[in-house]
Scaffold this active site. Structure first.
Site, PDB file in Angstrom:
ATOM      1  N   GLY A  94     -46.608  -0.957 -14.532  1.00 33.41           N
ATOM      2  CA  GLY A  94     -47.637  -0.153 -13.715  1.00 33.41           C
ATOM      3  C   GLY A  94     -48.843  -0.669 -14.174  1.00 33.41           C
ATOM      4  N   LEU A 123     -53.582 -13.066 -13.958  1.00 34.46           N
ATOM      5  CA  LEU A 123     -53.901 -11.566 -13.876  1.00 34.46           C
ATOM      6  C   LEU A 123     -52.690 -10.745 -14.960  1.00 34.46           C
ATOM      7  CD1 LEU A 123     -54.158 -10.852 -10.096  1.00 34.46           C
ATOM      8  CD2 LEU A 123     -56.196 -11.210 -11.605  1.00 34.46           C
ATOM      9  N   SER A 132     -52.029  -6.697 -16.629  1.00 29.62           N
ATOM     10  CA  SER A 132     -52.679  -5.368 -16.885  1.00 29.62           C
ATOM     11  C   SER A 132     -53.542  -5.032 -17.927  1.00 29.62           C
ATOM     12  CB  SER A 132     -51.425  -4.281 -16.896  1.00 29.62           C
ATOM     13  OG  SER A 132     -50.775  -4.566 -15.898  1.00 29.62           O
ATOM     14  N   HIS A 159     -48.617  -8.239  -9.247  1.00 35.68           N
ATOM     15  CA  HIS A 159     -47.438  -7.519  -8.875  1.00 35.68           C
ATOM     16  C   HIS A 159     -47.360  -7.374  -7.425  1.00 35.68           C
ATOM     17  CE1 HIS A 159     -48.790  -5.420 -12.770  1.00 35.68           C
ATOM     18  NE2 HIS A 159     -47.305  -5.745 -13.044  1.00 35.68           N
ATOM     19  N   ASP A 161     -44.843 -14.418 -17.217  1.00 36.76           N
ATOM     20  CA  ASP A 161     -44.134 -14.213 -18.259  1.00 36.76           C
ATOM     21  C   ASP A 161     -42.581 -15.075 -18.341  1.00 36.76           C
ATOM     22  OD1 ASP A 161     -45.302 -11.670 -19.313  1.00 36.76           O
ATOM     23  OD2 ASP A 161     -45.385 -11.203 -17.409  1.00 36.76           O
ATOM     24  N   GLN A 206     -43.651 -15.848 -12.935  1.00 39.22           N
ATOM     25  CA  GLN A 206     -43.824 -16.858 -14.092  1.00 39.22           C
ATOM     26  C   GLN A 206     -44.587 -16.765 -15.009  1.00 39.22           C
ATOM     27  OE1 GLN A 206     -44.421 -20.831 -12.166  1.00 39.22           O
ATOM     28  NE2 GLN A 206     -45.075 -21.340 -14.239  1.00 39.22           N
TER      29      GLN A 206
HETATM   30  P1  AMP Z   1     -45.522  -6.006 -16.256  1.00 38.76           P
HETATM   31  O1  AMP Z   1     -45.917  -4.857 -15.321  1.00 38.76           O
HETATM   32  O2  AMP Z   1     -46.607  -6.728 -16.881  1.00 38.76           O
HETATM   33  O3  AMP Z   1     -44.455  -5.929 -17.136  1.00 38.76           O
HETATM   34  O4  AMP Z   1     -45.386  -6.996 -15.105  1.00 38.76           O
HETATM   35  C1  AMP Z   1     -44.021  -6.814 -14.211  1.00 38.76           C
HETATM   36  C2  AMP Z   1     -43.696  -8.108 -13.476  1.00 38.76           C
HETATM   37  O5  AMP Z   1     -44.997  -8.911 -12.885  1.00 38.76           O
HETATM   38  C3  AMP Z   1     -43.279  -9.094 -14.526  1.00 38.76           C
HETATM   39  O6  AMP Z   1     -42.125  -9.821 -13.697  1.00 38.76           O
HETATM   40  C4  AMP Z   1     -44.270 -10.058 -14.689  1.00 38.76           C
HETATM   41  O7  AMP Z   1     -44.113 -11.560 -15.043  1.00 38.76           O
HETATM   42  C5  AMP Z   1     -45.078  -9.904 -13.198  1.00 38.76           C
HETATM   43  N1  AMP Z   1     -46.422 -10.446 -13.337  1.00 38.76           N
HETATM   44  C6  AMP Z   1     -47.451 -10.123 -14.078  1.00 38.76           C
HETATM   45  N2  AMP Z   1     -48.635 -10.542 -13.986  1.00 38.76           N
HETATM   46  C7  AMP Z   1     -48.483 -11.489 -12.890  1.00 38.76           C
HETATM   47  C8  AMP Z   1     -49.193 -12.615 -12.598  1.00 38.76           C
HETATM   48  N3  AMP Z   1     -50.516 -12.711 -12.688  1.00 38.76           N
HETATM   49  N4  AMP Z   1     -48.583 -13.138 -11.443  1.00 38.76           N
HETATM   50  C9  AMP Z   1     -47.495 -13.160 -11.151  1.00 38.76           C
HETATM   51  N5  AMP Z   1     -46.627 -12.310 -11.510  1.00 38.76           N
HETATM   52  C10 AMP Z   1     -47.048 -11.381 -12.641  1.00 38.76           C
END
Ligand code: AMP
Length: 287
Positions: free
Chosen positions: A31, A184, A186, A37, A150, A148
């Site tokens: 979220g 980017l 969260s 995302h 993460d 990518q």
């Molecule tokens: P999270 O909500 O932070 O667990 O991220 C959910 C998904 O979004 C994961 O696969 C992250 O690698 C991806 N994600 C987070 N930030 C970015 C970003 N800046 N660019 C591309 N994918 C992202």
């Protein structure tokens, strides 16, 4: 867009669609959705007939001294974004549904979970692997989309999906960045104005490493030094603590002494109480 909270309703929805030959894409998130995302969601919409976005702040991937309580939560904005993007299901399981009393399984992806993020955050990747295995079990996607940004997580999930025959192909999507290069995340909203100004130093360090690799330098140590120098020579240095800057094999994440072909540059820093990670894939020139 449907909002589904129960695991059995989610599984039933997927089963019905799969029987009709509909392909399902899953975008797992915690979220506080942003353009990174959104890029994953758009990629999923291009590749699959139906898209499920899961939103679950997974307590198992946070250590006891980490930022679970502070992790940003933006429920209604997230659901608006998902609706605008035309997804089919927003899957919102509660903690109690994901981990009912008696839950007793933890998934470990050997080797990959011990380095870098796994070393700094013990237990983190067990939490990630466990929740991803569970989400895949419930949603049964054909494709699952990961960023990518993460990179270690994406490699680990790929290993997990293959080792446990989860049946989903893992699609890696490029990192979306701010204009100044900051990836980017969260967590970026937790940065103060001054910390936000310092934050691009991580990407700048990776860029400096990339320039050295592209110049044909084969020594991993030289590339690492170039990255470290960028941080120490930056005006931002006083507020920034480096967790690691590394030059690694992009398949195993083992650190490289000699560079040949593709490498991944990995970095993690702390700015105040906020941890930032980033990486770049680079190819060294042929001799
Ligand atoms: P999270 O909500 O932070 O667990 O991220 C959910 C998904 O979004 C994961 O696969 C992250 O690698 C991806 N994600 C987070 N930030 C970015 C970003 N800046 N660019 C591309 N994918 C992202």
């Amino acid at each position: 867009m449907r909002i589904i909270r129960s695991l059995s309703a989610m599984a039933a929805w997927s089963r019905t669609l799969r029987r009709q030959g509909v392909t399902i894409g899953l975008v797992p998130t915690m979220g506080a959705l942003h353009a990174g995302h959104r890029a994953l969601i758009r990629r999923a919409r291009l590749s699959c007939d139906a898209v499920v976005v899961s939103l679950f702040v997974n307590p198992r991937q946070f250590g006891p001294r980490e930022d679970l309580a502070r992790y940003p939560r933006r429920g209604s904005a997230d659901s608006r974004l998902c609706r605008r993007e035309g997804i089919d299901v927003l899957f919102l399981p509660s903690r109690a549904r994901m981990y009912p009393s008696g839950f007793g399984t933890s998934v470990t992806v050997e080797a990959l979970s011990r380095r870098w993020e796994g070393k700094v955050r013990p237990g983190h990747f067990e939490g990630v692997a466990t929740v991803v295995a569970k989400l895949m079990g419930v949603v049964q996607p054909d494709l699952a989309f990961f960023g990518q940004k993460d990179f270690q997580q994406a490699l680990l999930v790929r290993r997990l999906a293959e080792d446990l025959s989860l049946g989903a192909r893992i699609v890696l999507c490029p990192t979306v960045r701010e204009a100044d290069g900051l990836a980017l995340s969260s967590r970026n909203v937790l940065l103060t104005k001054a910390q936000r100004r310092a934050a691009p130093v991580l990407f700048q360090a990776l860029q400096a490493g990339r320039a050295v690799v592209r110049a044909g330098i084969r020594s991993g140590a030289a590339v690492r030094r170039a990255m470290a120098r960028t941080v120490t020579s930056s005006a931002a240095v006083r507020g920034v603590r480096v967790d690691y800057l590394a030059v690694c094999d992009p398949d195993t994440l083992e650190p490289l002494r000699r560079i040949a072909g593709r490498v991944v540059l990995l970095g993690a820093v702390r700015i105040g109480r906020v941890r930032l990670i980033d990486n770049l894939l680079v190819r060294s020139p042929r001799r």
